[in-house]
Design a protein around this motif. Structure first.
Motif, short mmCIF file in Angstrom:
data_model
loop_
_atom_site.label_atom_id
_atom_site.label_comp_id
_atom_site.label_asym_id
_atom_site.label_seq_id
_atom_site.Cartn_x
_atom_site.Cartn_y
_atom_site.Cartn_z
N SER A 85 -29.44 0.19 32.01
CA SER A 85 -28.65 0.62 30.85
C SER A 85 -28.61 2.14 30.68
N CYS A 86 -29.54 2.87 31.28
CA CYS A 86 -29.53 4.33 31.15
C CYS A 86 -28.32 4.94 31.86
N LEU A 87 -27.64 4.18 32.70
CA LEU A 87 -26.44 4.66 33.38
C LEU A 87 -25.18 4.41 32.57
N PHE A 88 -25.32 3.81 31.38
CA PHE A 88 -24.18 3.42 30.56
C PHE A 88 -24.24 4.09 29.20
N VAL A 89 -23.07 4.31 28.63
CA VAL A 89 -22.98 4.85 27.27
C VAL A 89 -23.48 3.78 26.30
N ALA A 90 -23.92 4.21 25.13
CA ALA A 90 -24.51 3.28 24.15
C ALA A 90 -23.55 2.14 23.80
N ALA A 91 -22.27 2.43 23.67
CA ALA A 91 -21.30 1.40 23.29
C ALA A 91 -21.15 0.32 24.36
N ALA A 92 -21.46 0.62 25.60
CA ALA A 92 -21.30 -0.34 26.70
C ALA A 92 -22.54 -1.19 26.92
N ARG A 93 -23.65 -0.82 26.33
CA ARG A 93 -24.92 -1.50 26.61
C ARG A 93 -24.95 -2.96 26.16
N PRO A 94 -24.37 -3.33 25.03
CA PRO A 94 -24.37 -4.77 24.69
C PRO A 94 -23.61 -5.62 25.72
N ARG A 95 -22.50 -5.10 26.21
CA ARG A 95 -21.73 -5.84 27.23
C ARG A 95 -22.53 -5.92 28.53
N LEU A 96 -23.20 -4.82 28.89
CA LEU A 96 -24.05 -4.83 30.08
C LEU A 96 -25.16 -5.85 29.92
N GLU A 101 -27.82 -10.79 31.51
CA GLU A 101 -28.37 -12.08 31.10
C GLU A 101 -27.71 -13.20 31.91
N GLN A 102 -26.41 -13.11 32.07
CA GLN A 102 -25.70 -14.12 32.84
C GLN A 102 -26.08 -14.05 34.32
N ALA A 103 -26.16 -12.85 34.87
CA ALA A 103 -26.46 -12.70 36.30
C ALA A 103 -27.89 -13.12 36.62
N PHE A 104 -28.84 -12.82 35.73
CA PHE A 104 -30.22 -13.23 35.99
C PHE A 104 -30.38 -14.74 35.89
N GLY A 105 -29.53 -15.41 35.13
CA GLY A 105 -29.67 -16.84 34.92
C GLY A 105 -28.75 -17.70 35.73
N ALA A 106 -27.83 -17.13 36.47
CA ALA A 106 -26.85 -17.92 37.22
C ALA A 106 -26.73 -17.40 38.64
N HIS A 107 -25.85 -18.04 39.40
CA HIS A 107 -25.73 -17.64 40.80
C HIS A 107 -24.41 -17.00 41.20
N PRO A 108 -23.37 -17.02 40.38
CA PRO A 108 -22.15 -16.34 40.83
C PRO A 108 -22.28 -14.82 40.68
N PRO A 109 -21.65 -14.08 41.58
CA PRO A 109 -21.67 -12.62 41.46
C PRO A 109 -20.81 -12.14 40.29
N CYS A 110 -21.13 -10.97 39.79
CA CYS A 110 -20.34 -10.32 38.73
C CYS A 110 -19.85 -8.99 39.27
N LEU A 128 -19.12 -1.81 39.32
CA LEU A 128 -20.47 -2.36 39.31
C LEU A 128 -20.43 -3.75 39.94
N LEU A 129 -21.41 -4.02 40.79
CA LEU A 129 -21.54 -5.33 41.44
C LEU A 129 -22.94 -5.85 41.17
N LEU A 130 -23.05 -7.07 40.67
CA LEU A 130 -24.34 -7.71 40.39
C LEU A 130 -24.40 -9.02 41.18
N LEU A 131 -25.39 -9.12 42.08
CA LEU A 131 -25.56 -10.28 42.94
C LEU A 131 -26.94 -10.89 42.71
N PRO A 132 -27.02 -12.04 42.06
CA PRO A 132 -28.33 -12.65 41.79
C PRO A 132 -29.06 -13.00 43.08
N LEU A 133 -30.37 -12.91 43.02
CA LEU A 133 -31.22 -13.35 44.13
C LEU A 133 -32.00 -14.58 43.68
N ARG A 134 -32.33 -15.44 44.63
CA ARG A 134 -33.05 -16.68 44.32
C ARG A 134 -34.41 -16.33 43.72
N PRO A 135 -34.72 -16.89 42.56
CA PRO A 135 -35.99 -16.58 41.91
C PRO A 135 -37.18 -17.05 42.75
#
Length: 181
Positions: A85-96, A101-110, A128-135
């Motif tokens: 989140s330090c790479l994002f403006v304050a207004a964007a942090r809730p969306r991030l 939360e979705q990427a850590f809990g699921a398997h599709p990429p964002c 930005l690309l978020l790719l979950p890894l198998r826990p």
């Protein structure tokens, strides 16, 4: 995003993320994300400077475990240990936080288009690309991610610039042919 904006986008920025996502998909076993141990940095190649590894530390919060050179340049210092989140403006942090939360809990990429909040920055393309890894048992969830851009060098803070894609990219439509009658 309009067709004209797509034409202007930096092909190198998008191509790097396409390669990383294709590599991740190649390692995925059906609906399962690949384990961290399967990731070979040598296979990521030229895109490695924009890659990071993120650990879940709280709901919607990820800490950078590893960060490529470009991520450190964006942060303005060594990025390892910092929240993403330090790479994002304050207004964007809730969306991030929602995306994480979705990427850590699921398997599709964002995948999300970004815009630099730096006033002196020319209007460029960032993504930005978020790719979950198998826990792994007993360890926090992780994400292989990348933040690629064609902006001027230096520290940047980002905001979201449009809709986020979650899951597979849209199918390519066949090219249209011009038929003279």
């Amino acid at each position: 995003m309009t067709l004209r904006e797509q034409d202007i986008r930096c092909d190198g920025t998008t191509a790097r993320l396409d390669r990383i996502e294709a590599y991740w998909r190649g390692l995925s076993a059906g609906a399962l994300a690949p384990p961290r141990a399967a990731i070979d940095p040598n296979r990521i190649g030229a895109a490695l400077p924009c890659v990071f590894l993120l650990d879940a530390v709280a709901p919607g919060v990820g800490r950078l475990r590893l960060a490529g050179r470009e991520i450190c340049e964006i942060a303005g210092s060594e990025a390892r240990g910092l929240p993403l989140s330090c790479l994002f403006v304050a207004a964007a942090r809730p969306r991030l936080a929602e995306l994480l939360e979705q990427a850590f809990g699921a398997h599709p990429p964002c995948r999300a288009p970004l815009i630099s909040a730096r006033r002196s920055s020319r209007r460029g393309h960032a993504e930005l690309l978020l790719l979950p890894l198998r826990p792994r048992a007993g360890l926090p969830p992780q994400i292989l991610g990348a933040l690629s851009h064609d902006l001027c060098a230096g520290a940047h803070r980002f905001d979201f610039a449009g809709p986020v894609r979650i899951g597979a990219p849209p199918a390519q439509r066949p090219a249209l042919r011009l038929v003279h009658g």
